[in-house]
Scaffold this motif. Sequence first.
Motif, short mmCIF file in Angstrom:
data_model
loop_
_atom_site.label_atom_id
_atom_site.label_comp_id
_atom_site.label_asym_id
_atom_site.label_seq_id
_atom_site.Cartn_x
_atom_site.Cartn_y
_atom_site.Cartn_z
N THR A 169 -10.26 -13.78 -3.31
CA THR A 169 -10.80 -14.01 -1.98
C THR A 169 -10.98 -15.50 -1.79
OG1 THR A 169 -12.39 -13.26 -0.32
CG2 THR A 169 -13.26 -13.77 -2.53
N PHE A 170 -11.53 -15.90 -0.66
CA PHE A 170 -11.79 -17.30 -0.36
C PHE A 170 -13.00 -17.35 0.56
CE2 PHE A 170 -9.44 -15.76 3.18
CZ PHE A 170 -9.77 -16.55 4.27
N GLY A 171 -13.60 -18.55 0.66
CA GLY A 171 -14.77 -18.68 1.51
C GLY A 171 -15.82 -17.67 1.10
N SER A 172 -16.42 -17.05 2.08
CA SER A 172 -17.44 -16.04 1.81
C SER A 172 -16.96 -14.63 2.16
CB SER A 172 -18.72 -16.36 2.61
OG SER A 172 -18.42 -16.36 3.99
N TYR A 173 -15.65 -14.45 2.32
CA TYR A 173 -15.11 -13.16 2.72
C TYR A 173 -15.09 -12.18 1.56
CZ TYR A 173 -13.47 -15.73 6.79
OH TYR A 173 -13.39 -16.49 7.92
N ARG A 174 -15.36 -10.95 1.87
CA ARG A 174 -15.27 -9.87 0.90
C ARG A 174 -13.86 -9.31 0.91
NH1 ARG A 174 -19.14 -5.20 2.09
NH2 ARG A 174 -17.32 -3.94 2.44
N ASN A 175 -13.37 -8.88 -0.23
CA ASN A 175 -12.06 -8.28 -0.34
C ASN A 175 -12.25 -6.79 -0.65
OD1 ASN A 175 -9.50 -7.41 -0.99
ND2 ASN A 175 -8.98 -9.22 -2.20
N ASP A 176 -11.85 -5.94 0.28
CA ASP A 176 -11.98 -4.48 0.13
C ASP A 176 -10.64 -3.84 -0.21
OD1 ASP A 176 -14.72 -4.53 0.87
OD2 ASP A 176 -14.20 -4.43 2.99
N TYR A 177 -9.87 -4.47 -1.06
CA TYR A 177 -8.50 -4.04 -1.35
C TYR A 177 -8.40 -2.55 -1.63
CZ TYR A 177 -3.94 -3.75 -3.58
OH TYR A 177 -2.65 -3.40 -3.89
N ASP A 178 -9.18 -2.05 -2.57
CA ASP A 178 -9.06 -0.64 -2.98
C ASP A 178 -9.36 0.33 -1.85
OD1 ASP A 178 -8.24 -1.25 -5.57
OD2 ASP A 178 -10.31 -1.37 -6.30
N LEU A 179 -10.24 -0.04 -0.93
CA LEU A 179 -10.56 0.82 0.21
C LEU A 179 -9.58 0.64 1.35
CD1 LEU A 179 -14.42 0.22 0.10
CD2 LEU A 179 -13.22 2.31 -0.59
N ALA A 180 -9.09 -0.58 1.52
CA ALA A 180 -8.22 -0.90 2.66
C ALA A 180 -6.79 -0.42 2.46
CB ALA A 180 -8.22 -2.40 2.92
N MET A 181 -6.27 -0.50 1.24
CA MET A 181 -4.84 -0.24 1.04
C MET A 181 -4.39 1.18 1.38
SD MET A 181 -3.43 -3.02 0.72
CE MET A 181 -1.78 -2.37 0.49
N PRO A 182 -5.13 2.22 1.05
CA PRO A 182 -4.66 3.55 1.46
C PRO A 182 -4.54 3.67 2.99
CG PRO A 182 -6.35 3.76 -0.23
CD PRO A 182 -6.31 2.30 0.18
N ILE A 183 -5.47 3.05 3.69
CA ILE A 183 -5.44 3.10 5.16
C ILE A 183 -4.26 2.28 5.68
CG2 ILE A 183 -6.69 2.38 7.24
CD1 ILE A 183 -9.28 2.95 5.54
N LEU A 184 -4.09 1.06 5.17
CA LEU A 184 -2.98 0.22 5.62
C LEU A 184 -1.64 0.84 5.29
CD1 LEU A 184 -4.20 -3.39 4.75
CD2 LEU A 184 -3.96 -2.36 7.02
N ASP A 185 -1.50 1.37 4.09
CA ASP A 185 -0.23 2.01 3.71
C ASP A 185 0.12 3.13 4.69
OD1 ASP A 185 0.21 0.35 1.53
OD2 ASP A 185 -0.63 1.74 0.07
N ALA A 186 -0.84 3.97 5.02
CA ALA A 186 -0.58 5.08 5.93
C ALA A 186 -0.24 4.58 7.34
CB ALA A 186 -1.79 6.02 5.98
N LEU A 187 -1.00 3.61 7.83
CA LEU A 187 -0.76 3.10 9.18
C LEU A 187 0.58 2.37 9.28
CD1 LEU A 187 -4.35 1.78 9.95
CD2 LEU A 187 -3.19 3.70 11.10
N LEU A 188 0.90 1.56 8.30
CA LEU A 188 2.14 0.80 8.35
C LEU A 188 3.34 1.71 8.14
CD1 LEU A 188 0.98 -2.44 6.53
CD2 LEU A 188 1.30 -2.08 8.99
N LYS A 189 3.19 2.76 7.34
CA LYS A 189 4.27 3.74 7.18
C LYS A 189 4.51 4.44 8.50
CE LYS A 189 5.65 7.84 4.69
NZ LYS A 189 5.24 8.96 3.85
N ARG A 190 3.44 4.83 9.19
CA ARG A 190 3.57 5.49 10.49
C ARG A 190 4.26 4.57 11.50
NH1 ARG A 190 -1.94 6.81 12.93
NH2 ARG A 190 -1.66 4.82 13.96
N GLU A 191 3.96 3.28 11.45
CA GLU A 191 4.57 2.31 12.36
C GLU A 191 6.09 2.21 12.13
OE1 GLU A 191 3.25 -0.40 14.63
OE2 GLU A 191 1.89 1.26 14.89
N ARG A 192 6.52 2.34 10.86
CA ARG A 192 7.95 2.22 10.53
C ARG A 192 8.73 3.45 10.95
NH1 ARG A 192 5.67 -0.17 5.82
NH2 ARG A 192 5.77 1.81 4.73
N GLU A 193 8.07 4.59 11.07
CA GLU A 193 8.78 5.85 11.39
C GLU A 193 9.14 5.96 12.84
OE1 GLU A 193 6.05 8.80 9.88
OE2 GLU A 193 6.70 8.48 7.84
#
Length: 193
Positions: A169-193
């Motif tokens: 991470t950088f600055g004071s931002y939190r990184n929610d990788y493990d929680l965010a990636m399943p959601i992003l993967d599903a949304l971006l896959k849907r966008e490609r279809e």
Amino acid sequence: MLDRSVPYFNVIMKRPPGGPIPECPLPAGYAIAKFIPGKEESWAEIEASVGEFDCAGEAVRYFRQTYLPLPDELGERLLFVENERGEAVGTITCWWDFTAGRRDPSIHWFAVKVGYQGKGLGKALVAVCLQEMIRLEGDRDIYLHTQTWSYKAVRLYSRFGFEIVRDETFGSYRNDYDLAMPILDALLKRERE
């Protein structure tokens, strides 16, 4: 526009140095402009229009507190895209954050008004921002914070060499990788279809 129908999680992206910046010319009738005093109202209107703030007044207050104390920096780092009438319809900020005493170049507050999305204005803003960032900070790691609500922007950023980072991470931002990636993967896959 933010998609608040999906759960919110923080996403950290990083662009390593040395990568090419795609050429993204603006469509006819549009131009890139830098911040001049008084344009904080335009910035606030754009950011509120995409849902980053509840209203333009709240955005103006944030802007005045966070950025206006550094007017010389704003003139170099805050960019707008304007239509043929000179109305600001998109914005991006080539800024920085401090991480444990290190100054990290970072993109802040990228937005294009809804009626102007899909015209290539956002791509042009990101391209110009990266060119300016390299000019101002040197060709080194560039960071940005985004969120699952902005999954369409995640796809755009990846076209410019930004990668989602797992443990960093950088600055004071939190990184929610493990929680965010399943959601992003599903949304971006849907966008490609």
